[in-house]
Design an enzyme around this catalytic site. Structure first.
Site, short mmCIF file in Angstrom:
data_model
loop_
_atom_site.label_atom_id
_atom_site.label_comp_id
_atom_site.label_asym_id
_atom_site.label_seq_id
_atom_site.Cartn_x
_atom_site.Cartn_y
_atom_site.Cartn_z
N ASP A 115 0.81 -1.22 0.00
CA ASP A 115 0.00 0.00 0.00
C ASP A 115 0.85 1.27 0.00
OD1 ASP A 115 -2.12 -1.74 0.24
OD2 ASP A 115 -3.04 -0.68 1.93
N HIS A 143 -5.99 2.95 -4.36
CA HIS A 143 -6.01 3.25 -2.92
C HIS A 143 -6.47 4.69 -2.67
CE1 HIS A 143 -5.07 2.31 1.20
NE2 HIS A 143 -3.99 3.06 1.30
N HIS A 148 -5.45 10.22 0.49
CA HIS A 148 -5.32 9.22 1.55
C HIS A 148 -6.05 9.74 2.78
CE1 HIS A 148 -3.57 6.17 4.17
NE2 HIS A 148 -3.26 5.51 3.06
N HIS A 194 3.53 -2.43 3.29
CA HIS A 194 3.61 -1.03 2.86
C HIS A 194 4.95 -0.76 2.18
CE1 HIS A 194 0.52 -1.00 6.01
NE2 HIS A 194 0.01 0.04 5.37
ZN LIG Z 1 -2.86 3.46 3.02
#
Ligand SMILES: [Zn+2]
Length: 220
Positions: free
Chosen positions: A34, A87, A91, A173
């Protein structure tokens, strides 16, 4: 493939509108990265994945796609046959992450129309609007996380590994969310190697999510 619909109080239980997976009914496991692309980490990660001959899924963030170098890395991710997931352009959890605009941004940069989506922070509320209007969209949570947005110790790595079973969607991540306090993602390299070794020992194939949901993923 049968599916597990997440509700956990977030959604109307069992509603067919919610295609949110935390785990798949599959013999494979799924690495998901991510918040990238991250020029400091993602190119090395792509080399590692290529050497291991596995495909992974990158849920990229609009917050990390503002530089030309990050956009070039996105083309590399797509060009090497990994899955590109959405995504959000922002954010955010308090504001709508603008999934539809992010879809178009990804298409503009690398020619992929992806309806595979993960909400920032896993917040379900923000997915509703998108899932209600996009009939082929599929959203993903995760069943295994390492909390690798903070420095990990060996015990945390062992704990995460012990939770991996066939069908696991593993949250990692490579990128840095705008709110992240700890910004060094270099540990994801060793962690990914460790997970791949573990999968090899257990005989779990490693696959990307577009492999399982080809109708939600169109390559131009
Ligand atoms: Zn994220």
């Amino acid at each position: 493939m049968t599916t597990e619909i997440l509700n956990g109080g977030w959604a109307d239980a069992g509603s067919p509108a919610w295609r949110v997976y935390e785990k798949l009914d599959s013999e494979a496991i799924y690495l998901t990265f991510d918040d990238g692309p991250n020029p400091h980490v993602t190119p090395d990660l792509l080399r590692l994945l290529a050497e291991a001959n596995v495909k992974a899924t990158f849920f990229v963030s609009g917050a990390s796609l503002t530089s030309r170098s990050a956009q070039a890395i996105l083309r590399l991710i797509a060009g090497e046959g990994h899955t590109v997931g959405n995504h959000g352009l922002l954010h955010e959890h308090d504001a709508y992450p603008m999934f539809d605009q992010m879809h178009d941004e990804i298409f503009k940069i690398c020619g992929i129309s992806t309806k595979l989506i993960r909400s920032p922070y896993g917040y379900f509320r923000n997915l509703r609007r998108y899932l209600e209007t996009e009939s082929v969209a599929v959203a993903f949570h995760w069943s295994v996380e390492f909390r690798d947005f903070e420095p990990l110790d060996a015990a945390q790595v062992r704990l995460g590994l012990s939770q991996i079973v066939p069908g696991s969607i593993i949250l990692l991540h490579d990128g840095v969310a705008p709110t992240a306090l700890y910004k060094d993602r270099s540990q994801v390299m060793k962690l990914t190697e460790t997970i791949l070794d573990y999968a090899r020992q257990r005989g779990f194939p490693v696959r990307d999510l577009a492999f399982e949901f080809p109708t939600a993923y169109l390559v131009d």
